[in-house]
Every structure is written in structure tokens, then in C-alpha cells.
Scaffold this active site. Structure first.
Site, PDB file in Angstrom:
ATOM      1  N   GLU A  66     -16.238 -11.654  -3.005  1.00 49.12           N
ATOM      2  CA  GLU A  66     -17.530 -11.078  -2.621  1.00 49.12           C
ATOM      3  C   GLU A  66     -17.903  -9.959  -3.588  1.00 49.12           C
ATOM      4  O   GLU A  66     -18.558  -9.001  -3.211  1.00 49.12           O
ATOM      5  CB  GLU A  66     -17.496 -10.534  -1.183  1.00 49.12           C
ATOM      6  CG  GLU A  66     -17.116 -11.554  -0.131  1.00 49.12           C
ATOM      7  CD  GLU A  66     -18.270 -12.500   0.224  1.00 49.12           C
ATOM      8  OE1 GLU A  66     -17.971 -13.605   0.640  1.00 49.12           O
ATOM      9  OE2 GLU A  66     -19.440 -12.124   0.065  1.00 49.12           O
TER      10      GLU A  66
ATOM     11  N   ARG B  61       4.041  10.702  -0.074  1.00 50.36           N
ATOM     12  CA  ARG B  61       3.738   9.329  -0.455  1.00 50.36           C
ATOM     13  C   ARG B  61       3.023   8.583   0.673  1.00 50.36           C
ATOM     14  O   ARG B  61       2.161   7.754   0.404  1.00 50.36           O
ATOM     15  CB  ARG B  61       5.033   8.580  -0.805  1.00 50.36           C
ATOM     16  CG  ARG B  61       5.663   9.052  -2.101  1.00 50.36           C
ATOM     17  CD  ARG B  61       7.080   8.529  -2.243  1.00 50.36           C
ATOM     18  NE  ARG B  61       7.102   7.133  -2.666  1.00 50.36           N
ATOM     19  CZ  ARG B  61       8.229   6.442  -2.879  1.00 50.36           C
ATOM     20  NH1 ARG B  61       9.403   7.024  -2.696  1.00 50.36           N
ATOM     21  NH2 ARG B  61       8.185   5.194  -3.270  1.00 50.36           N
TER      22      ARG B  61
ATOM     23  N   THR C 151     -19.831 -19.538  -5.921  1.00 49.42           N
ATOM     24  CA  THR C 151     -19.142 -19.327  -7.199  1.00 49.42           C
ATOM     25  C   THR C 151     -18.849 -20.643  -7.923  1.00 49.42           C
ATOM     26  O   THR C 151     -18.510 -21.643  -7.301  1.00 49.42           O
ATOM     27  CB  THR C 151     -17.806 -18.601  -6.922  1.00 49.42           C
ATOM     28  OG1 THR C 151     -18.103 -17.315  -6.386  1.00 49.42           O
ATOM     29  CG2 THR C 151     -16.965 -18.454  -8.168  1.00 49.42           C
TER      30      THR C 151
END
Lengths: 624, 624
Positions: free
Chosen positions: A451, A355, A159
Site C-alpha cells: 500500500e 532497549r 500492482t
């Protein structure tokens, strides 16, 4: 029959210390030890226990939860811990080949202790080390030994500041100079600086640097990996021409030193090129076993699947930790009750159950998926190592790429949302740093990004499916893949004609019901996406525009639903194996059904809409 | 006609510095200055500019984004900054009465700078100070002056280690001793320690402590507030009998010192009782203007609405900051493009637009709601101060309680989800601490929890609506409320008969369409919840069980949909006022429609299901 842990094996799975959770534990309908054995197997339990015992007994790994550690101190500690992990040598190369699942298990154990440690170790060995091993050749084997002895410390520099997702736009260059037989690594400007590179900030001595390879009088041959020394291993001072530094504080994983680097005409020997995909002769001629630049590029980035599978398993670890913390808290925290005098555990509230429990089920289903996908990856890598160039091997690579490209988003998002729900479900106590939910959330967060950004990655999976359908429509090909994850699509016309006639809630408690609905949904979404894409193209959109215009409403849900289906399918099969101990069948079946129905319910609007559009009226309403 | 800022007022709204955003800014269909003037008004813009200019020019407020500040240093700095804010005296008491919106504006400006500063200031003035002012009497006025000069520094101590939501179970005691004319404040055990109290950790000298009041030979009179000195203002050492400390690191807001305290038979003068709701005579007789314990308790906690409204506006600030960061990044970051040579701004991708633009619209709609609800609250407080005990005043209190109890959850969750989306939409750069999205997320997070856990609070709103319907069904009462937020429900039978006949996407771009759908949805949910609740009770559930069993699937969506409707309604009316400058009507109308449709779309499955159940076939499919 699964082995038992009664008697002599008590040391492997000792009883929990007595405490406020006893009451709930006594009510369990199954033996947790039996479940642990079924899920992990005895050998793996021993392996994990070895690791945890070592960390527990080593003062270097002692820590104060919620401590206010400075950035520098934390990075230093994490480096020392990483080094110590190598010294412990938990996993020999032989063991690794014999029990490949111990590789992710080791990473997961480190991740349970601290994500930064797992990341630092993983980046050095499985990312940097694997890149050298799989992209290099015999002349690079000398590095491998130095990697495992930590004589050198590595990072993977792909990157750049201005380009992450669009790797083809990366601009670092490597010009070959035949006069000195060297490559000249150069960053044209700051936007082309290598960026976000884990381990590069403070500690890496070497980097695998991706740069565009140029030979004299010839065109550019595209991105190639080079191994470049960036610091002196003795002093950690940068090498001449290398400007390298730390990126500073992040939202999480602050034990990991992410860095940037610019190269000012840095000369490296010709042998620095990791030359499996392509090489340059001493005279300066480019040679490659691959004819096609695209194919070469694809293979050289193929290692990314392995990164994504590792991330998937680390996201699962984060989810596991969070849900264990939140459920234990909920079982002991009492608030309100039927009378003013009597308060009940918050876990008794349907709201708290709704939840949290789906995330418990998700942790089991995704954990199984992450292991099974890792084993698929091992198969791929073995084929790769043995030089298999069969069509099946190529297909397997594509299938795993598609599964990992949606698996990482699904797991990292599920963990992100699950941890946030756990944080909130623990109220104020969940907001205290020492209770760890914040660290888990912050450390998990980059799993959504690195990634490959989750949303960008999902396009890889939808493109894979669309490509298969195009092949079927245009060439009459079958849907067939080595892992069989797409095989059901072959029957898509008849699946789309199916109606769901489930009349009771009880029937839905078999995950086969949700599976059938998922198959219908994926067929529907695939067909709709394909039609929408073609319609876009017919109305004059370029391929680029057409794909972008389809992704939000079609491609994205297609990729996610396909992956959810795959996770549900694999977990369903796993818990319905004949070898499942009878006493565990009920609880595993419920976990499987809960994950499947909960995931499916998030597509409810789509199912209703599809029913209206396609006149598929058989689907009965299953909610309350 | 809105005032203009051309010419002499350029200093108020100067041009942005030139940069990579110029191209997008030049393409705007409206004048941002005009929009700022319409949204804020000139007086408010000047007020905010005064605050920001002061902070920008004061070295105490200088900071390095993403700096690695130690906990102690950060807390110290935040205290000094809070003190400096008092010295600046941005808002006089007269101004506060003349322009009450400047109160939340000041808090918002501080929140834009740093949530910890806003919280610290807010807790001292609006929470501690207001509690003394509104629960005390003339004899407590001496404290007010000391509060504003920061001679004393305060905190509000209600929550205990084991009880937050269930305030009735709070166990600190205050026994009156007529012999010495003192109250004895006492914590029976560690579970009854005051906990999470903002400002208590390091800096508060005084606390409003809620304790159960006992007089000799008499029963307990329930929770009452006492003003208790906890530290020496000169040395900050704890007072005798007070064990007080800092709770340590939190997920965010680390400039704020949250603390705990235990009281070991701490004697305070009789006058320490904040005696508006009830008093004790020197001889030890309890007297109260309120006959009913429940009513007294309700009034003494009535101040919580004001806390919730403040939190709502701080959540909006966090969302505003995050969306501005993410949109600016997206307009300058380029990645991929129609050709390899040409990359486009990521903001051009439909995916990025779908991820971010709804949150931009939400920021506008919720910002307007937060201001309008604050003005409603001012009306309530003025009635309270003037001794209004009319039925309307009581009704207004209940309505605002219901709006604030769902408004805080809606705003804090929207901000939480929006900031997370912004973080991810900025990729790796969003994960760097200096880019602030992490701080915003972490600082916003407690908004979901304090002053009432979001999920627990929503029950207040659904109970309010259910109570009105019961009143209507049982007594034939009308749906009427002072702010008219429930008046539409009076026509619920005919609303439920309505059909939606929207045939084009263009028609939906008027928020009136979504509003009508929302009204139908709220009527439907209200009726379904009421029926479900009664059905639960008929089948033998206690009230407690029945409510719990209805909340997940019915009460929660009812409360959220009702509040979303209210937000949409108020914003719709706001942007359709005749005074809206013609050049802003299009963009404001689009923001209103976008927020309304996006919010509504999250109930899509419910709308489809309702249609099937109730045979309401007219609703056409609006999605692409």
C-alpha cells in the site's frame, strides 16, 4: 468513572496463572485490569474474548509454535481458517455500524493469531469487498452477498510486475467492444502482469482488476476497476485466457497466497466495470460524474487510505506481541549480578530497560492513534456514502490521506525496529522459531512496503504540509484542517520564536514539554523544507528534481516529525482526559512522556543544529 | 604496481554477461577488474574461483532459490555438503600457514553460498577442532586427524539453557573418580542442559564440553573443557547417559542443527580433559601451569576472539551480497520520472542513494578491517603456539579481545541494518524469498547474539579503554598497544583542545577530516565515561551498579565510536598506500570518506552536545 471488573466480571479478566512473573506483577503501581478496561472498554474486551475463546476451542486453529509447515499445507490451512472465521460471523453488519472499532479489533485479533489469516480475511472483505462496494453501483450488490458467504473469493489487482508505486504507469488495458457489449481485458506483456496480488496465488475466484479504459475512436480514460472472474469457483481452474499462478515463498506471511496474472484478451460483460467513477454506455460512450481525470483517479484510489489505516493497526499488533514476549522473558531471565552467587533479572539492567521500555510506550501511543485515525476514516467514509461533496469532506480526505501516508511508515518501522530489538534482547532464545519473534518480524516486514513504500508515502505527507504553507504564503490562507492536526501551524512565526526553558529532568516527564518541542521542530522543518524547495526551483531544478533533492534531508524528517507530533498530541490528550481513573494517571502519563521524549530524542541532532542556525539558545540540555 | 588481468587472465575475471546493467557499468570511472585485483590479489581471486567453480559444477550444490525445503531435508543436505567440502580439500595445512587469509576466504565463500554451510564447517573445524588443538595436548592429536577426515564430527558445548553471557555461572560438573581414573560429567538439572550448540542437534559425534572440574576432597577448579563422545559415529545413536536432541526451527540458518544435551553421570577417561590449562594426575591431584583461576579461565576462553573475528567476516559477506542485489535491482528498476513518459532508474533518486551507498562503503571498509584483524589474530595465535608469554603477547591478546568484542557488534549490526534497508529498497521484490534478502537477514541475525550478545560484548571494549585511562591517571602510564589502536589517546588532553575548522563540503571528502573528528569524539567519550563512572562510585554505587548505570549513555557509544574510528583509520591508511593504482585512488577515497562521514553523522547529536558542554565552538556545520 470507569466500570470495575471486580466480583462478577472475573471471567472477563481472569487472574494470570501463577508463575515466575508473579513477583514483578505484585510490584505494579496500578491494576492491570483497570488499565485494560480503560484502554479497551468492557464491550470491546468481551468482543475480543469471544473471538479468542472461539479460536482456542476450535481444533482447526490449534498449532505448534515453530512447526515446520510446508508452504502448500500452510496456505491450505489458512484458507480453511479464513472460511471458518466467516462461519463464526463474529461481527454483524449492524454491529459494525454501531461499533465501528470492532472492525479493526477483529482484524487485530486475527493478526494476533496469525498475520496471514488477518491479511487473507482483510484482503477479501475490506479490500476486495470494499472496492466492489465503494467503486461499484447497485448492479454489483449481488457480489457483496457472495463475498460474505464466501461463494466467491476475491483479490485486488492493481500492482504490476514493473509498476507498483507509479500507478499511473500501469499498462493493463480494457477495450470496449460495442458489438458484443464487452470489455477486453489484456496484459500487453509480462512486465504488465498483475503482481503481488494477495489471495490471487491459489484461492481467489474474482479480482478487481485495474486497467486503462479505452472506448472506440476515443482517447484512453485512465485506470478503472473491473470485476473479473479469474477461476472457476468449483474447480479453482483458471478461466479461459487467464494465466494465473502463485508467486512462491516469501520472507513471511506464507499462509497468504500472493499471485500474478496475465490476461489474454479476456472478455467480460460491460457491467463488470465498477462504474461509480465513470461508465460506458452500451453504445460505447464514456460518461463520468467527474470532469477531471485526475480527480477521478484520486477518488478511485481513495480507498487506499483505508488499507493504510488497517496496516497501521496490524503493525501495532505485531509490536504489542513482541514487546510482551520480550518483557516477560526479561523479567524471568537472570544473568550476572552484584555478586557471583546472586543473579538479577535482565529487566533490571538499565540497558535492557532502554532497549525495551520505549517500545512499550510506543505500542500504547500508536495503538491509540490507530484507533482514533480509524474513527476519522469512518467519518470520511460515512460522508462519502451519504454523497457529501462539501469542501470539508474533501479537506478531510486530504488530511486523512496525509496522516495515513505517514502513519503507516511510522507504525510499520517502529514495529520493525521494536521487534528486532526484542529479538536481540531475548538473546539466543529470541532466535528460536517457537518463541515467535521471527515470525512477527517477517510478517510485519511487508507493512513497510505494501500500500505504498514507506519512503515514497512520506512524500505525500510532506507535500500536503508544503501545499498548505504555499497556500498561506501566497494567498494568506489559514492553516485549518477538519481534524485540527495542522491548526497549530498557523502560529508558526511565533512558535519559531519560542524558547524552551526546561530546567529539570522532572519537568520533562510531562509530555506537554516534548509536545512544545515537537511543534517548534515541525514549524522549523516545514519552513526549511519550503525554503529549500524554492531555492532548488530558483536554481533551475524542475519540480520533479526539486522535490527529489529535498526529500532525504528535509521532506522525510518533516513528514515523520509531523506524524510523531500528531501521535504524541492525541495520546497526551487521551491520557489527560478527566475520565482517566486517578489510579492510572501516573502510569499513563509516564508512558506518554516516555514515547514523546524517546521519539523526540531521535531528532536531537536536528534540534541542536537548528538552535545554532537560528540562534535559539534557550533550549537547555535535558540528557543525563 | 598491481598486476593486470588483461589478455591471458580473462578467464580469471571474465566479462559480465550482457544485460540491463551494461549502461551503468559503462559509466564507471574505474575498471572493476583492477579494483577486484587490488582488493583481493590474484592468488586469492584464483583460490575463490576454484571454490566457486567446484560448487557450481557439483550437483550436490545445485539449489532452487526460495525453494520450500523441509527442515530435515535441509539439515541432511547441509551435512552432505559439509562432508563434500572436506573431500574437495580446498586448503591444505601448508597453504593455510602460507596464506592464512585463505582460511576466512574459504569460510566467506561457503557463507556466500549458504550461511548454514559456513557455520557447520566453521564449528567443526575452527571451533571444535581449534578447541581440541589449542586446549589439548599431544595425547589429543589423534582427534585432529579424525576431525579432518570427518571420522568424527564435533561441536563446542559451553552455553547452557540458563546461562550464556555469564559463563562463570555454568553448572555442568566433572567429578574425578580416582578409582576408575574417569571423570563423571553431569548436568544437575534441565537449566544446566547444554543449549544452542551448533552441530549437536543431529550430527555431532563428539563435543568439547565445558564443566566445573572437581577432584576428591578439594575445591572446585572452575570451568575446564572435556572431549566427550555423545553419539555412536556409525549409527548416530546417543551414547549411554547422554540425552541429546535438536532444538527445532530457528529464524534462520536452518541447515545447521543446533542442539541441547544433558549428561547423566557420563563417565569419560581421565585423558578426555583438554589439559593445556590444567590437568588431574591419575591419583586425583589438580595441577596447572597457571596459578590464578581467573588467568586460567581467561586463557581457556581466549579462543572466543577467533570466533568473533570469523563472525565479523561472515557478517561482511552478508552485507556484500545484500548490497550487490539491491544496487543491481535499483539500477534496472524504473519508477516515476521527470515526465509521465520517461521513467528513471530508482538508483537515480537521492533517497535511494542515501539509503544504499553508505552500506556499499561500509562493506568495503569492514571487509578490509575483518581481514586485517584476522591477520592480527594469526600473529597472536602464532605467539601462543610458540609459547610466547611476554607482556607484549598478553597485551596483544587484550587489544584483539577489545577490537573483536566491538568489531563483531559493529559488523553484525551494520549488516543487519543494511540488509533490512536493501530489503525495503527493493520493495515487494525484496520480499520474495527467491531474491534472497530475507535469507541473508535471517542468517545474519544470530551474528548479533552468539559468541556474546552485542550489547554485552561492547562492555568488554569500553572496560578495556577505561582500564587504560585509569592506568594513565593513576600510574602515569602511556597509552600504548601492540597494534597501536589506542596510541592516539596518549594525546587526549591536546586532542580535546582541538577545533575543527572545515569550511567546505569538498574538504570533508577526505576521510582524514572525519578521522580527526572521531579522535576528538573518542577522547571526549572516554573522559566523560571515566568521570561518570567515578561519580557513580563516589555516590555510593557498587562497581557493578556503576558500570550498568554508565553503559547505555556512555560505555556503549564509547565502544562503538572507538571501533568505528579503528575501522576508518585502517581503511583510510589502506586506500592511501603508495601501491594503490592511480586509477583507483578517487573511487577508494570516496568510499573511505563516505563510510567515515556516514558513521560519524550518527554521533551528530553527541558532537553538538559536547560542543555546548565543553565550549568547543570551532566545529562548523557540515551538513548541507
Amino acid at each position: 468513572m470507569a466500570p470495575t471488573v471486580e466480583g462478577g466480571d472475573a471471567a472477563l479478566l481472569p487472574e494470570f496463572p501463577r508463575g515466575p512473573l508473579d513477583a514483578y506483577r505484585a510490584r505494579a503501581s496500578f491494576s492491570w485490569k483497570e488499565l485494560a478496561l480503560f484502554t479497551e472498554g468492557e464491550d470491546m474486551l468481551r468482543f475480543k474474548k469471544t473471538i479468542f475463546s472461539a479460536l482456542e476451542n476450535d481444533p482447526l486453529f490449534a498449532r505448534s509454535p515453530g512447526a515446520d509447515l510446508s508452504l502448500d499445507k500452510y496456505r491450505e490451512l489458512n484458507f480453511l481458517r479464513c472460511k471458518r472465521i466467516f462461519e463464526y460471523d463474529f461481527l454483524s453488519v449492524e454491529d459494525m455500524f454501531k461499533s465501528p472499532l470492532k472492525v479493526p479489533a477483529l482484524i487485530q485479533c486475527l493478526g494476533m493469531y496469525d498475520s496471514s489469516l488477518a491479511a487473507k480475511y482483510l484482503l477479501h472483505t475490506l479490500v476486495f469487498g470494499s472496492a466492489v462496494y465503494s467503486s461499484g453501483s447497485e448492479r454489483h450488490l449481488t457480489y457483496i452477498q457472495k463475498i460474505f458467504s464466501m461463494e466467491i473469493f476475491g483479490c485486488f489487482a492493481l500492482t504490476e510486475l514493473s509498476h507498483g508505486s507509479n500507478t499511473k504507469a500501469i499498462r493493463t488495458t480494457a477495450h470496449y467492444d460495442p458489438a458484443t457489449k464487452e470489455f477486453i481485458i489484456h496484459s500487453p506483456d509480462f512486465e504488465a502482469a498483475k503482481f503481488w496480488v494477495g489471495n490471487m496465488g491459489k484461492t481467489a475466484t474474482h479480482a478487481v482488476v485495474f486497467a486503462k479504459l479505452h472506448v472506440p475512436g476515443d482517447q484512453c480514460h485512465g485506470l478503472h476497476p473491473f470485476i473479473v472472474q479469474i477461476r472457476d469457483p468449483k474447480t479453482l481452474l483458471p478461466m479461459p485466457g487467464v494465466m494465473v499462478g502463485d508467486m512462491g515463498k516469501k520472507l513471511g506471511q506464507n499462509g497468504l497466497d500472493n499471485g500474478f496474472a496475465m490476461f489474454h484478451k479476456v472478455r467480460v460483460p460491460r457491467q463488470s466495470l465498477l462504474n461509480r467513477m465513470g461508465d460506458v454506455t452500451p453504445e460505447g460512450t464514456y460518461v463520468s460524474p467527474f470532469k477531471d481525470v485526475r480527480q477521478r483517479f484520486g477518488v478511485s484510489l481513495g480507498g487506499l487510505s483505508s488499507g493504510r489505516v488497517s496496516i497501521l493497526s496490524l503493525a501495532v499488533v505485531n509490536l504489542k506481541l513482541a514487546i510482551a514476549i520480550a518483557l516477560r522473558f526479561s523479567a524471568t531471565r537472570r544473568q550476572f549480578g552484584p555478586t557471583q552467587e546472586e543473579e538479577i533479572a535482565v529487566l533490571e539492567y538499565p540497558m535492557q530497560q532502554c532497549r525495551l521500555l520505549p517500545y512499550l510506550a510506543a505500542a500504547y501511543a500508536l495503538d491509540h492513534f490507530s484507533k482514533s485515525l480509524f474513527l476519522d476514516l469512518v467519518e470520511l467514509q460515512r460522508g462519502h456514502a451519504s454523497g457529501d461533496r462539501s469542501a470539508r469532506q474533501a479537506e478531510l480526505g486530504r488530511e486523512i490521506h496525509a496522516l495515513a501516508s505517514a502513519g503507516k511508515p511510522l507504525a510499520s518501522w517502529t514495529a520493525q525496529q521494536g521487534i528486532q530489538e526484542c529479538r536481540e534482547a531475548c538473546g539466543g532464545h529470541g532466535y528460536l522459531a517457537m518463541n515467535r519473534l521471527g515470525v512477527l518480524r517477517d510478517d510485519n516486514d511487508p507493512n513497510c512496503t505494501y500500500e505504498g513504500d514507506n519512503n515514497v508515502l512520506l512524500q505525500q505527507t510532506s507535500n500536503y504540509l508544503l501545499g498548505l504553507l504555499a497556500h498561506r504564503v501566497q494567498d494568506g490562507a489559514c492553516f485549518r484542517s477538519p481534524l485540527k492536526s495542522v491548526d497549530f501551524l498557523d502560529a508558526y512565526p511565533s512558535i519559531l520564536d519560542q524558547k524552551f526553558e526546561v530546567s529539570s529532568v522532572a519537568d520533562c516527564l510531562d509530555s506537554a514539554v516534548a509536545l512544545a518541542a515537537y511543534k517548534w521542530l515541525v514549524c522549523y522543518l516545514l519552513q526549511e523544507t519550503y525554503q529549500k524547495l524554492n531555492q532548488e526551483k530558483r536554481s533551475g531544478s524542475s519540480d520533479f528534481e526539486a522535490r527529489n533533492n529535498c526529500q532525504v534531508s528535509h521532506g522525510r524528517p518533516l513528514a515523520l516529525a509531523f506524524l510523531e507530533l500528531t501521535v504524541v498530541q492525541r495520546f497526551h490528550e487521551h491520557v489527560h482526559q478527566p475520565c482517566v481513573p486517578p489510579s492510572l494517571r501516573a502510569v499513563l502519563g509516564r508512558l506518554s512522556a516516555l514515547y514523546a521524549l524517546w521519539s523526540l530524542s531521535r531528532h536531537a541532532a536536528l534540534l541542536y543544529r537548528a538552535e545554532r542556525r537560528r540562534g535559539c539558545p534557550g533550549r537547555r540540555d535535558r540528557s543525563s
